[in-house]
Design a protein around this motif. Structure first.
Motif, PDB file in Angstrom:
ATOM      1  N   ILE A   1      -8.120  -1.140  -8.869  1.00 52.24           N
ATOM      2  CA  ILE A   1      -7.592  -0.851  -7.535  1.00 52.24           C
ATOM      3  C   ILE A   1      -7.183   0.615  -7.474  1.00 52.24           C
ATOM      4  O   ILE A   1      -6.510   1.127  -8.362  1.00 52.24           O
ATOM      5  CB  ILE A   1      -6.384  -1.746  -7.208  1.00 52.24           C
ATOM      6  CG1 ILE A   1      -6.767  -3.226  -7.366  1.00 52.24           C
ATOM      7  CG2 ILE A   1      -5.888  -1.455  -5.798  1.00 52.24           C
ATOM      8  CD1 ILE A   1      -7.934  -3.685  -6.517  1.00 52.24           C
ATOM      9  N   PHE A   2      -7.619   1.276  -6.400  1.00 55.23           N
ATOM     10  CA  PHE A   2      -7.267   2.676  -6.151  1.00 55.23           C
ATOM     11  C   PHE A   2      -6.042   2.657  -5.231  1.00 55.23           C
ATOM     12  O   PHE A   2      -6.147   2.313  -4.055  1.00 55.23           O
ATOM     13  CB  PHE A   2      -8.432   3.404  -5.489  1.00 55.23           C
ATOM     14  CG  PHE A   2      -8.298   4.891  -5.472  1.00 55.23           C
ATOM     15  CD1 PHE A   2      -8.965   5.678  -6.402  1.00 55.23           C
ATOM     16  CD2 PHE A   2      -7.506   5.523  -4.513  1.00 55.23           C
ATOM     17  CE1 PHE A   2      -8.855   7.059  -6.379  1.00 55.23           C
ATOM     18  CE2 PHE A   2      -7.381   6.898  -4.486  1.00 55.23           C
ATOM     19  CZ  PHE A   2      -8.062   7.675  -5.434  1.00 55.23           C
ATOM     20  N   PRO A   3      -4.850   3.010  -5.738  1.00 58.14           N
ATOM     21  CA  PRO A   3      -3.621   2.873  -4.940  1.00 58.14           C
ATOM     22  C   PRO A   3      -3.449   4.012  -3.939  1.00 58.14           C
ATOM     23  O   PRO A   3      -4.023   5.090  -4.092  1.00 58.14           O
ATOM     24  CB  PRO A   3      -2.531   2.914  -6.006  1.00 58.14           C
ATOM     25  CG  PRO A   3      -3.091   3.799  -7.067  1.00 58.14           C
ATOM     26  CD  PRO A   3      -4.578   3.519  -7.095  1.00 58.14           C
ATOM     27  N   PHE A   4      -2.641   3.758  -2.925  1.00 61.02           N
ATOM     28  CA  PHE A   4      -2.371   4.777  -1.911  1.00 61.02           C
ATOM     29  C   PHE A   4      -1.870   6.077  -2.545  1.00 61.02           C
ATOM     30  O   PHE A   4      -2.268   7.169  -2.142  1.00 61.02           O
ATOM     31  CB  PHE A   4      -1.336   4.273  -0.906  1.00 61.02           C
ATOM     32  CG  PHE A   4      -1.859   3.260   0.063  1.00 61.02           C
ATOM     33  CD1 PHE A   4      -2.947   3.536   0.868  1.00 61.02           C
ATOM     34  CD2 PHE A   4      -1.246   2.022   0.189  1.00 61.02           C
ATOM     35  CE1 PHE A   4      -3.438   2.611   1.773  1.00 61.02           C
ATOM     36  CE2 PHE A   4      -1.714   1.080   1.100  1.00 61.02           C
ATOM     37  CZ  PHE A   4      -2.810   1.372   1.885  1.00 61.02           C
ATOM     38  N   GLU A   5      -0.978   5.965  -3.541  1.00 55.17           N
ATOM     39  CA  GLU A   5      -0.365   7.169  -4.100  1.00 55.17           C
ATOM     40  C   GLU A   5      -1.331   8.037  -4.901  1.00 55.17           C
ATOM     41  O   GLU A   5      -0.996   9.159  -5.254  1.00 55.17           O
ATOM     42  CB  GLU A   5       0.841   6.795  -4.966  1.00 55.17           C
ATOM     43  CG  GLU A   5       0.501   5.958  -6.190  1.00 55.17           C
ATOM     44  CD  GLU A   5       0.695   4.481  -5.945  1.00 55.17           C
ATOM     45  OE1 GLU A   5       0.939   3.756  -6.916  1.00 55.17           O
ATOM     46  OE2 GLU A   5       0.606   4.058  -4.764  1.00 55.17           O
ATOM     47  N   ALA A   6      -2.557   7.534  -5.145  1.00 60.71           N
ATOM     48  CA  ALA A   6      -3.522   8.332  -5.900  1.00 60.71           C
ATOM     49  C   ALA A   6      -4.171   9.416  -5.045  1.00 60.71           C
ATOM     50  O   ALA A   6      -4.907  10.258  -5.554  1.00 60.71           O
ATOM     51  CB  ALA A   6      -4.599   7.438  -6.513  1.00 60.71           C
ATOM     52  N   GLY A   7      -3.903   9.408  -3.741  1.00 62.94           N
ATOM     53  CA  GLY A   7      -4.408  10.479  -2.886  1.00 62.94           C
ATOM     54  C   GLY A   7      -5.598  10.076  -2.036  1.00 62.94           C
ATOM     55  O   GLY A   7      -5.911   8.892  -1.887  1.00 62.94           O
TER      56      GLY A   7
ATOM     57  N   ALA B   1      -7.808   5.530 -10.544  1.00 55.69           N
ATOM     58  CA  ALA B   1      -7.414   4.169 -10.178  1.00 55.69           C
ATOM     59  C   ALA B   1      -6.491   3.565 -11.226  1.00 55.69           C
ATOM     60  O   ALA B   1      -6.352   4.075 -12.345  1.00 55.69           O
ATOM     61  CB  ALA B   1      -8.659   3.303 -10.014  1.00 55.69           C
ATOM     62  N   LEU B   2      -5.865   2.449 -10.856  1.00 52.79           N
ATOM     63  CA  LEU B   2      -5.002   1.725 -11.780  1.00 52.79           C
ATOM     64  C   LEU B   2      -5.835   1.055 -12.870  1.00 52.79           C
ATOM     65  O   LEU B   2      -7.043   0.846 -12.710  1.00 52.79           O
ATOM     66  CB  LEU B   2      -4.208   0.661 -11.021  1.00 52.79           C
ATOM     67  CG  LEU B   2      -3.257   1.178  -9.931  1.00 52.79           C
ATOM     68  CD1 LEU B   2      -2.665   0.008  -9.154  1.00 52.79           C
ATOM     69  CD2 LEU B   2      -2.151   2.039 -10.533  1.00 52.79           C
TER      70      LEU B   2
END
Length: 293
Positions: free
Chosen positions: A205-211, A264-265
């Motif tokens: 999962i690519f989180p919001f905080e990764a940009g 990503a996570l």
């Protein structure tokens, strides 16, 4: 048999690769026709994917073009060998050519890399989620039903005797979108966890905080085989989807995918104990969203 008017992506790709090899070898169409002892127009049809080239004829062309034994040689020979109809051809006349091309690519690939910033990738969708998505895109629930069944059937590539290795990177936004309502989304998120138990499937999962890099990269899929030279990139578009076959472009998308993976996570690992999720990872985020629905 007259030349076909609508070649498949595999047929177009084989022809394009042969044209590329012929040009690189400095041979003309007439030179190639002499190798096969056919008319010049036959070479044009082969390179456009409009007619098939027999395996022994392909072997002659590859030798004449200086393509020696190796991944490219074997890959092209396999593409010519795959002339028999696949299960997707049973849906001709009901399912469009792009969806059939994707099913054939999935069946021939050894590695499938998926990046999706807005939806759960089709290969990982539940029937309910697929129905909700396709009913919107088709504008008619009844018209969408054949595509729903076809999309679910394509997932057999994940559990085939020789399954494709699937790596999926999904943006957090896709987890939080209420596609089909809360119950449909809960089942879909649970499906992501369940399918991650397959040894050939990796979900990050690519989180919001990764940009913003995931949104910038947009939706794409990379179909990989025995050699990177025959990789195909698929860019989905509501009007005119695109298959990229050029090595430079496919290489750039491969680099893009690895950068996305690095941002990503950590991947979903349903078998890991609860204490292993003290740091935020893909599984804990999926579970958090699922329990909040």
């Amino acid at each position: 048999m007259p030349p076909r008017t609508a070649p498949s992506e595999r047929q177009r790709r084989l022809g394009a690769e042969l044209r590329k090899l012929r040009t690189r070898a400095g041979m003309s169409g007439d030179d190639a026709s002499a190798v096969l002892d056919v008319e010049r127009t036959r070479i044009s049809h082969i390179e456009a994917g409009r007619v098939d080239v027999p395996r022994n004829g392909l072997h002659k062309l590859l030798r004449a073009y200086g393509c020696g034994e190796g991944g490219l040689f074997e890959g092209l020979m396999a593409m010519a060998h795959d002339r028999g109809k696949g299960w997707w051809d049973e849906h001709r006349g009901v399912i469009g050519p792009v969806a059939r091309d994707l099913a054939e690519l999935e069946s021939r690939s050894t590695v499938l890399r998926l990046h999706e910033p807005l939806f759960i990738p089709g290969m990982l969708q539940t029937e309910g989620y697929a129905r909700a998505v396709l009913s919107e895109t088709e504008g008619d629930a009844q018209r969408a039903e054949p595509y729903v069944a076809f999309r679910i059937a394509r997932q057999r590539a994940l559990t085939a005797d020789v399954p494709v290795t699937c790596r999926a990177i999904i943006h957090e936004a896709a987890l939080r979108a209420r596609i089909g309502g809360p119950q449909t989304m809960r089942r879909q998120l649970l499906r992501l966890i369940e399918v991650s138990r397959l040894p050939n499937v990796t979900v990050q999962i690519f989180p919001f905080e990764a940009g913003a890099y995931s949104a910038y990269s947009r939706t794409f899929a990379i179909f990989g085989g025995a050699t990177p030279e025959l990789d195909t990139v698929y860019l989905e578009h509501p009007v005119n989807s695109v298959f990229l076959r050029d090595g430079e472009h496919t290489g750039e998308y491969a680099k893009m995918f690895e950068r996305l993976s690095g941002l990503a996570l950590d991947a979903v690992d349903p078998a890991s104990p609860p204490e292993a999720h003290e740091a935020r990872d893909s599984l804990s985020l999926i579970q958090h969203v699922m329990y909040s629905l």
